[in-house]
Design a protein around this motif. Structure first.
Motif, mmCIF file in Angstrom:
data_model
loop_
_atom_site.group_PDB
_atom_site.id
_atom_site.type_symbol
_atom_site.label_atom_id
_atom_site.label_comp_id
_atom_site.label_asym_id
_atom_site.label_seq_id
_atom_site.Cartn_x
_atom_site.Cartn_y
_atom_site.Cartn_z
ATOM 1 N N THR A 1 8.614 19.097 -14.394
ATOM 2 C CA THR A 1 8.457 18.882 -15.834
ATOM 3 C C THR A 1 9.854 18.739 -16.403
ATOM 4 O O THR A 1 10.854 19.045 -15.751
ATOM 5 N N LYS A 2 9.940 18.306 -17.656
ATOM 6 C CA LYS A 2 11.240 18.155 -18.282
ATOM 7 C C LYS A 2 11.938 19.495 -18.492
ATOM 8 O O LYS A 2 13.161 19.571 -18.520
ATOM 9 N N GLY A 3 11.144 20.545 -18.663
ATOM 10 C CA GLY A 3 11.726 21.845 -18.968
ATOM 11 C C GLY A 3 11.624 22.868 -17.852
ATOM 12 O O GLY A 3 11.734 24.072 -18.106
ATOM 13 N N SER A 4 11.423 22.429 -16.627
ATOM 14 C CA SER A 4 11.353 23.377 -15.510
ATOM 15 C C SER A 4 12.678 24.124 -15.354
ATOM 16 O O SER A 4 13.756 23.550 -15.528
ATOM 17 N N VAL A 5 12.572 25.403 -15.033
ATOM 18 C CA VAL A 5 13.758 26.213 -14.756
ATOM 19 C C VAL A 5 13.534 27.010 -13.478
ATOM 20 O O VAL A 5 12.399 27.213 -13.040
ATOM 21 N N ILE A 6 14.628 27.442 -12.875
ATOM 22 C CA ILE A 6 14.562 28.439 -11.815
ATOM 23 C C ILE A 6 15.246 29.699 -12.330
ATOM 24 O O ILE A 6 16.134 29.628 -13.183
ATOM 25 N N HIS B 1 11.782 27.049 -21.496
ATOM 26 C CA HIS B 1 12.732 26.023 -21.896
ATOM 27 C C HIS B 1 12.144 25.207 -23.043
ATOM 28 O O HIS B 1 10.941 24.924 -23.075
ATOM 29 N N ALA B 2 13.008 24.782 -23.974
ATOM 30 C CA ALA B 2 12.545 24.070 -25.168
ATOM 31 C C ALA B 2 11.796 22.790 -24.832
ATOM 32 O O ALA B 2 10.869 22.398 -25.553
ATOM 33 N N GLU B 3 12.160 22.127 -23.731
ATOM 34 C CA GLU B 3 11.505 20.869 -23.361
ATOM 35 C C GLU B 3 10.022 21.057 -23.035
ATOM 36 O O GLU B 3 9.235 20.116 -23.111
ATOM 37 N N ASP B 4 9.649 22.277 -22.632
ATOM 38 C CA ASP B 4 8.249 22.539 -22.254
ATOM 39 C C ASP B 4 7.496 23.375 -23.277
ATOM 40 O O ASP B 4 6.314 23.661 -23.084
ATOM 41 N N ARG B 5 8.155 23.750 -24.351
ATOM 42 C CA ARG B 5 7.518 24.665 -25.305
ATOM 43 C C ARG B 5 6.238 24.085 -25.892
ATOM 44 O O ARG B 5 5.264 24.810 -26.130
ATOM 45 N N GLY B 6 6.211 22.782 -26.123
ATOM 46 C CA GLY B 6 5.042 22.172 -26.738
ATOM 47 C C GLY B 6 3.771 22.357 -25.945
ATOM 48 O O GLY B 6 2.660 22.328 -26.504
ATOM 49 N N PRO C 1 -1.532 22.124 -23.996
ATOM 50 C CA PRO C 1 -1.388 22.013 -22.546
ATOM 51 C C PRO C 1 -1.807 20.658 -21.993
ATOM 52 O O PRO C 1 -1.307 20.237 -20.946
ATOM 53 N N ALA C 2 -2.687 19.951 -22.689
ATOM 54 C CA ALA C 2 -3.116 18.634 -22.204
ATOM 55 C C ALA C 2 -1.949 17.657 -22.132
ATOM 56 O O ALA C 2 -1.960 16.730 -21.312
ATOM 57 N N SER C 3 -0.928 17.866 -22.963
ATOM 58 C CA SER C 3 0.219 16.964 -22.953
ATOM 59 C C SER C 3 0.997 17.036 -21.650
ATOM 60 O O SER C 3 1.747 16.115 -21.328
ATOM 61 N N GLY C 4 0.807 18.101 -20.905
ATOM 62 C CA GLY C 4 1.540 18.259 -19.652
ATOM 63 C C GLY C 4 0.767 17.865 -18.423
ATOM 64 O O GLY C 4 1.358 17.747 -17.342
ATOM 65 N N ILE C 5 -0.541 17.665 -18.558
ATOM 66 C CA ILE C 5 -1.338 17.347 -17.370
ATOM 67 C C ILE C 5 -1.993 15.979 -17.447
ATOM 68 O O ILE C 5 -2.553 15.506 -16.449
ATOM 69 N N GLY C 6 -1.941 15.349 -18.604
ATOM 70 C CA GLY C 6 -2.463 13.997 -18.721
ATOM 71 C C GLY C 6 -3.962 13.941 -18.948
ATOM 72 O O GLY C 6 -4.679 14.929 -18.743
ATOM 73 N N PRO C 7 -4.462 12.774 -19.360
ATOM 74 C CA PRO C 7 -5.879 12.652 -19.733
ATOM 75 C C PRO C 7 -6.847 12.836 -18.570
ATOM 76 O O PRO C 7 -7.969 13.306 -18.767
ATOM 77 N N GLN C 8 -6.440 12.486 -17.349
ATOM 78 C CA GLN C 8 -7.364 12.596 -16.219
ATOM 79 C C GLN C 8 -7.686 14.040 -15.872
ATOM 80 O O GLN C 8 -8.776 14.338 -15.376
ATOM 81 N N PRO D 1 2.819 13.885 -16.625
ATOM 82 C CA PRO D 1 3.705 13.553 -17.736
ATOM 83 C C PRO D 1 4.987 14.386 -17.725
ATOM 84 O O PRO D 1 4.951 15.609 -17.573
ATOM 85 N N GLY D 2 6.115 13.699 -17.858
ATOM 86 C CA GLY D 2 7.408 14.380 -17.845
ATOM 87 C C GLY D 2 8.008 14.539 -16.472
ATOM 88 O O GLY D 2 9.147 15.015 -16.341
ATOM 89 N N GLY D 3 7.274 14.159 -15.427
ATOM 90 C CA GLY D 3 7.794 14.285 -14.074
ATOM 91 C C GLY D 3 8.679 13.114 -13.695
ATOM 92 O O GLY D 3 8.535 12.012 -14.217
ATOM 93 N N ASP D 4 9.609 13.361 -12.761
ATOM 94 C CA ASP D 4 10.530 12.320 -12.300
ATOM 95 C C ASP D 4 10.961 12.694 -10.884
ATOM 96 O O ASP D 4 11.665 13.686 -10.685
ATOM 97 N N ALA D 5 10.555 11.899 -9.902
ATOM 98 C CA ALA D 5 10.797 12.245 -8.499
ATOM 99 C C ALA D 5 12.285 12.306 -8.166
ATOM 100 O O ALA D 5 12.744 13.232 -7.490
ATOM 101 N N ASP D 6 13.049 11.322 -8.618
ATOM 102 C CA ASP D 6 14.485 11.322 -8.319
ATOM 103 C C ASP D 6 15.170 12.513 -8.975
ATOM 104 O O ASP D 6 16.043 13.154 -8.378
ATOM 105 N N GLN D 7 14.777 12.807 -10.186
ATOM 106 C CA GLN D 7 15.372 13.939 -10.890
ATOM 107 C C GLN D 7 15.012 15.254 -10.218
ATOM 108 O O GLN D 7 15.835 16.181 -10.141
ATOM 109 N N LEU D 8 13.788 15.348 -9.711
ATOM 110 C CA LEU D 8 13.365 16.560 -9.018
ATOM 111 C C LEU D 8 14.245 16.820 -7.809
ATOM 112 O O LEU D 8 14.700 17.952 -7.574
#
Length: 220
Positions: free
Chosen positions: A138-143, A80-85, A90-97, A175-182
């Motif tokens: 993530t913002k671009g997760s798909v099933i 999905h385009a939202e996750d292509r970056g 890859p660090a942008s998706g897992i955060g600095p920690q 980063p990009g996660g949202d519990a309610d949206q999930l």
């Protein structure tokens, strides 16, 4: 259809290979860390040739081996385009920690990347895959859903990535996660499916929609 899977790497991410019975072409779903040796063994043992890689989302543990696999075989990666970056960052998706363990590593996109959009129906290796956008992990997760013939009749299989697990749901604190949206995504893309639908998640064992509907504590 044949479905073969194994957990790969330190994250034990499920990598799946799907192929039609008697056919050589196959599709690889979520080739994570250290997936290449096992994939090569599967290809050799079952005389298969990959024609595409499908990524349920862009997290490192699901796409680590996508670029070398795609470029080795000259095949596209679908994401999905939202996750292509995340393919090149890859660090942008897992955060600095969490990104310290990949410090100094370089990641690049596969030579060919194709976007997945909500509602897409894509035929790969003779298998029809129906995609639904399921943000939250993530913002671009798909099933990805497909259908197989069994002795009891047709049955749906859904590759849920890290959206839904046996007895659990995906984390939403990266980063990009949202519990309610999930939870909305699960309700709108997964719980609408028949109870007999087999769920093949990104981690852990298989389950069914009916079992999760009845027992998953996060879905009550």
């Amino acid at each position: 259809m044949r479905v073969m899977g194994f957990p790969a790497g330190m994250f034990q991410t499920n990598c799946y290979v799907i192929a039609r019975d008697g056919e050589r072409n196959c599709v690889v779903i979520d080739p994570g860390q250290d997936a290449l040796p096992a994939l090569r063994s599967v290809f050799e043992e079952h005389e298969l040739a990959p024609v595409a890689v499908v990524l349920t989302h862009g997290h490192l543990d699901h796409m680590w081996s996508a670029q070398p696999l795609c470029d080795e075989h000259g095949i596209p990666a679908f994401i999905h385009a939202e996750d292509r970056g995340m393919l090149s960052d890859p660090a942008s998706g897992i955060g600095p920690q969490l990104s310290g363990f990949i410090q100094g590593m370089e990641f690049i996109e596969p030579g060919t990347v194709k976007d997945i959009q909500d509602g897409d129906v894509i035929e790969l290796a003779g298998i029809e895959l129906r995609f639904a956008h399921a943000p939250g992990h993530t913002k671009g997760s798909v099933i990805a859903r497909t259908q197989v013939d069994t002795d009891a009749g047709p049955r749906d299989i859904v590759f849920s990535g890290d959206t839904l697990f046996a007895g659990g749901i995906g984390r939403s604190d990266l980063p990009g996660g949202d519990a309610d949206q999930l939870l909305r995504s699960i309700r709108e893309t997964l719980l609408v499916l028949d109870d007999g639908t087999t769920v093949l998640p990104g981690h852990g064992g298989a389950t069914t929609i009916g079992h999760e509907r009845a027992t998953n504590p996060f879905l009550r």
